[in-house]
Design a protein around this motif. Structure first.
Motif, PDB file in Angstrom:
ATOM      1  N   LEU A 193       2.494  -0.036  -3.633  1.00  0.00           N
ATOM      2  CA  LEU A 193       1.789   0.621  -2.489  1.00  0.00           C
ATOM      3  C   LEU A 193       0.301   0.478  -2.609  1.00  0.00           C
ATOM      4  O   LEU A 193      -0.529   0.421  -1.680  1.00  0.00           O
ATOM      5  CB  LEU A 193       1.959   2.172  -2.346  1.00  0.00           C
ATOM      6  N   ARG A 194      -0.206   0.369  -3.697  1.00  0.00           N
ATOM      7  CA  ARG A 194      -1.570   0.058  -4.098  1.00  0.00           C
ATOM      8  C   ARG A 194      -2.080  -1.248  -3.404  1.00  0.00           C
ATOM      9  O   ARG A 194      -3.037  -1.655  -3.331  1.00  0.00           O
ATOM     10  CB  ARG A 194      -2.041   0.315  -5.487  1.00  0.00           C
ATOM     11  N   GLU A 195      -0.902  -2.154  -3.975  1.00  0.00           N
ATOM     12  CA  GLU A 195      -0.992  -3.615  -3.582  1.00  0.00           C
ATOM     13  C   GLU A 195      -1.028  -3.744  -2.051  1.00  0.00           C
ATOM     14  O   GLU A 195      -2.212  -4.747  -1.759  1.00  0.00           O
ATOM     15  CB  GLU A 195      -0.237  -4.416  -4.395  1.00  0.00           C
ATOM     16  N   LEU A 196      -0.066  -2.943  -1.505  1.00  0.00           N
ATOM     17  CA  LEU A 196      -0.545  -3.216  -0.063  1.00  0.00           C
ATOM     18  C   LEU A 196      -1.762  -2.552   0.439  1.00  0.00           C
ATOM     19  O   LEU A 196      -2.218  -3.113   1.515  1.00  0.00           O
ATOM     20  CB  LEU A 196       0.774  -2.368   0.445  1.00  0.00           C
ATOM     21  N   THR A 197      -2.200  -1.630  -0.148  1.00  0.00           N
ATOM     22  CA  THR A 197      -3.277  -0.895   0.411  1.00  0.00           C
ATOM     23  C   THR A 197      -4.673  -2.119   0.063  1.00  0.00           C
ATOM     24  O   THR A 197      -5.462  -2.593   0.822  1.00  0.00           O
ATOM     25  CB  THR A 197      -3.901   0.065  -0.667  1.00  0.00           C
ATOM     26  N   LEU A 198      -4.529  -2.824  -0.869  1.00  0.00           N
ATOM     27  CA  LEU A 198      -5.652  -3.730  -1.215  1.00  0.00           C
ATOM     28  C   LEU A 198      -5.326  -4.994  -0.151  1.00  0.00           C
ATOM     29  O   LEU A 198      -6.170  -5.549   0.337  1.00  0.00           O
ATOM     30  CB  LEU A 198      -5.298  -4.344  -2.560  1.00  0.00           C
ATOM     31  N   PHE A 199      -3.874  -5.476   0.081  1.00  0.00           N
ATOM     32  CA  PHE A 199      -3.651  -6.419   0.989  1.00  0.00           C
ATOM     33  C   PHE A 199      -4.306  -5.898   2.406  1.00  0.00           C
ATOM     34  O   PHE A 199      -5.010  -6.792   3.071  1.00  0.00           O
ATOM     35  CB  PHE A 199      -2.039  -6.266   1.149  1.00  0.00           C
ATOM     36  N   GLU A 200      -4.432  -4.882   2.684  1.00  0.00           N
ATOM     37  CA  GLU A 200      -4.858  -4.383   4.158  1.00  0.00           C
ATOM     38  C   GLU A 200      -6.353  -4.505   4.093  1.00  0.00           C
ATOM     39  O   GLU A 200      -7.053  -4.763   5.123  1.00  0.00           O
ATOM     40  CB  GLU A 200      -4.320  -2.951   4.346  1.00  0.00           C
ATOM     41  N   ASN A 201      -6.862  -3.547   2.898  1.00  0.00           N
ATOM     42  CA  ASN A 201      -8.412  -3.575   2.788  1.00  0.00           C
ATOM     43  C   ASN A 201      -9.045  -5.012   2.630  1.00  0.00           C
ATOM     44  O   ASN A 201     -10.190  -5.210   3.446  1.00  0.00           O
ATOM     45  CB  ASN A 201      -8.811  -2.875   1.433  1.00  0.00           C
ATOM     46  N   LYS A 202      -8.433  -6.018   2.032  1.00  0.00           N
ATOM     47  CA  LYS A 202      -9.164  -7.327   2.058  1.00  0.00           C
ATOM     48  C   LYS A 202      -8.784  -8.131   3.123  1.00  0.00           C
ATOM     49  O   LYS A 202      -8.944  -9.321   3.265  1.00  0.00           O
ATOM     50  CB  LYS A 202      -8.487  -7.879   0.656  1.00  0.00           C
TER      51      LYS A 202
END
Length: 605
Positions: free
Chosen positions: A489-498
């Protein structure tokens, strides 16, 4: 003038001329001919619209090449046979050439492929696709420095421009290559010269047209080329009609009619009869004009050909029979007009705007209703026609209503989306988060590891992280370890933020690989936590990004659809348009239009 005047450069032959073709036509046995002889023989027949003879030679050529396993000549055979094939078959033949061409001369291919595709699309009135292929052909021809192909591509673009009414632009191209192309052969130069004459007549450069007509006639007589002689003579007829020399035009055009009538498949007969009809109108020989135009209609019924001047022809016949009070004939030509008008609207989208319509469809439909009401003795025809008319009117009314209702709905959706986005943006300004937008972007641009980004968020706002963890616990999937769930989920957040979702070619598999997890975990987490499958998740991110970007960035709105699609990671503009419509319920064009409307600057500011 007519599209049939613009004969395309249909074949890129290494070297030949028509005189040679005439010499080898003495013997009927194709077995005695070389490949070059067969191509030359084919070309002579094609230029003269001898379809059956062309097909016979093309089929024999391809069979001979396959037996001899000659890949280069097999490609040539497919090119010959596609010229008279229906569109779906012709495309397949060109695809076959493209497959074979990978091992052939790079100086010739792929420009040759795009020239063929362009010619095919032009022939079947796909004007936009024709131009796109000609431009690609020109690009590759220039890269390979193939002067002959460069000339072919630019001249074909000239034919296309002439056919859509851009006569001045076309004339410049024809004039240049008529004077500067040493790589063109006699048959090709005649095509250019005849098209240039036609363009000059259309833009009223009659003196220039006359010089080229005279030179063409003299050359044809000197070389005993009766075919080209009569083509130039028909142009001379059009020239004299423009000058008002109707008697001279009539004399020349009657000679052309006699010559071209020997072969009923020759498309020059349409041109001759049309100009002859205009000459008769000038001479007040109304019955003769009607006879010429009626003859064209008879040919159209048999061949199903079409060209923009048919609107003018049928309009004249309708008016004529209206004055004669011949309602049966008037009704017949109204029906013919309606059928051909529909076909021309489909096939000549660009051409139709160049020709004023003397009768628009609604007026013709009303005339048709009045005429049918007068034909009381033809009750069967009357009832059938009225029913058809009613269905047409109801269908048109319904379609118009649906179109307006759909447009209004799309506009309302677009307005609501814009208002929602602007409201969120205003709210975001009031929130004033601990991390500024610049700080977030710097962190992203430097590709800070997620755990550092997480630490920054923790230090700034522990409440948010606690809320985040509770959401994870509530949505946790029993089969996935909690640490893996939090990590993904954290990686998905990073995927979205970047904004990594904007990259092309993203799949579930390669995203899972980049996150160092497996596709099963990633798929299930997205389905459970994001409430949608991976494809919908990726598509929603892209469309949401587009919705905001279009509102905020005026320059982004000005991009072509293909560029916007590329920026968002889509493979093509069609995929983006469908995704946008499916996600938002409105179209991209309406959305942009509404943005521009709401962002209109006030005067004196």
């Amino acid at each position: 003038m007519m599209k049939i005047r613009f004969l395309l450069f249909f074949y890129l032959l290494a070297g030949f001329n028509v005189l040679h073709a005439q010499k080898i036509l003495k013997n009927d046995s194709l077995k005695e001919y070389t490949y070059l002889d067969l191509k030359t023989k084919f070309d002579d027949y094609y230029y003269r619209d001898k379809v059956n003879e062309c097909n016979t030679i093309a089929q024999y050529f391809l069979k001979k090449a396959k037996v001899e396993k000659n890949q280069g000549q097999i490609a040539e055979g497919y090119m010959l046979i596609q010229l008279n094939a229906p569109f779906p078959e012709a495309i397949k033949y060109i695809d076959s050439v493209q497959a074979i061409s990978k091992g052939l001369d790079k100086k010739t291919y792929p420009a040759k492929i795009y020239l063929m595709r362009g010619n095919l699309h032009f022939k079947f009135d796909h004007l936009k696709d024709a131009l796109s292929n000609y431009i690609l052909a020109l690009k590759y021809a220039k890269e390979s420095k193939n002067e002959r192909q460069i000339a072919f591509a630019e001249i074909n673009i000239g034919f296309l421009k002439n056919s859509i009414g851009k006569h001045e632009e076309a004339a410049k191209i024809f004039s240049y290559y008529l004077s500067n192309a040493n790589s063109l052969y006699s048959i090709e130069r005649h095509q250019i010269q005849q098209s240039l004459v036609d363009a000059y007549i259309e833009i009223n450069k009659l003196d220039s047209a006359k010089i080229l007509i005279n030179s063409g006639i003299q050359y044809s007589l000197k070389n005993n080329d009766q075919y080209n002689y009569h083509k130039y003579l028909s142009l001379s007829g059009y020239y004299n009609v423009k000058l008002g020399n109707y008697k001279k035009a009539e004399k020349d055009l009657l000679l052309c009619k006699k010559y071209f009538s020997k072969d009923i498949t020759d498309l020059n007969m349409y041109y001759t009869l049309f100009v002859l009809g205009k000459a008769y109108i000038g001479l007040q020989k109304i019955d003769s004009a009607v006879e010429s135009f009626t003859e064209i209609d008879s040919m159209i019924v048999k061949t199903n050909n079409s060209f923009p001047e048919l609107r003018e022809i049928y309009a004249y016949l309708i008016n004529h029979y209206k004055e004669k009070n011949n309602k049966e004939k008037q009704l017949y030509y109204i029906d013919r007009f309606l059928k051909i008008d529909q076909k021309l609207d489909e096939q000549f989208k660009y051409l139709s705007s160049e020709l004023p319509k003397k009768y628009d469809v609604p007026n013709l439909l009303r005339q048709k209703e009045n005429i049918i009401n007068d034909l009381e003795n033809r009750k069967t025809v009357l009832y059938a026609s009225l029913s058809i008319l009613l269905l047409i009117l109801l269908s048109l009314s319904y379609l118009y209503y649906k179109s307006k209702k759909r447009e209004k709905s799309h506009r309302k959706i677009a307005q609501d989306l814009i208002q929602s986005i602007e409201k969120k943006n205003l709210e975001a300004l009031d929130i004033k988060p601990n991390l500024s937008s610049d700080q977030k972007h710097k962190l992203i641009e430097k590709e800070v590891p997620f755990h550092e980004l997480e630490n920054q968020f923790i230090n700034d706002d522990k409440n948010k992280i606690e809320q985040f963890s509770k959401e994870i616990e509530n949505k946790a999937v029993k089969t996935i370890p909690e640490d893996v769930l939090k990590y993904v989920l954290r990686e998905l957040t990073l995927f979205e933020n970047k904004e990594l979702f904007l990259k092309k070619g993203i799949t579930l598999a390669n995203l899972a690989k980049n996150m160092k997890t497996n596709t099963a975990y990633l798929s299930e987490i997205i389905n459970r936590y994001k409430g949608k499958n991976f494809a919908a998740y990726l598509n929603d991110l892209r469309i949401d990004y587009a919705l905001n970007k279009l509102v905020e960035d005026k320059r982004f709105r000005s991009y072509k659809l293909s560029v916007i699609a590329e920026e968002l990671g889509y493979n093509n503009e069609q995929a983006f348009s469908l995704a946008f419509k499916k996600k938002t319920g409105t179209t991209l064009s309406i959305y942009i239009k509404e943005i521009e409307h709401t962002h209109q600057p006030h005067k004196n500011t």
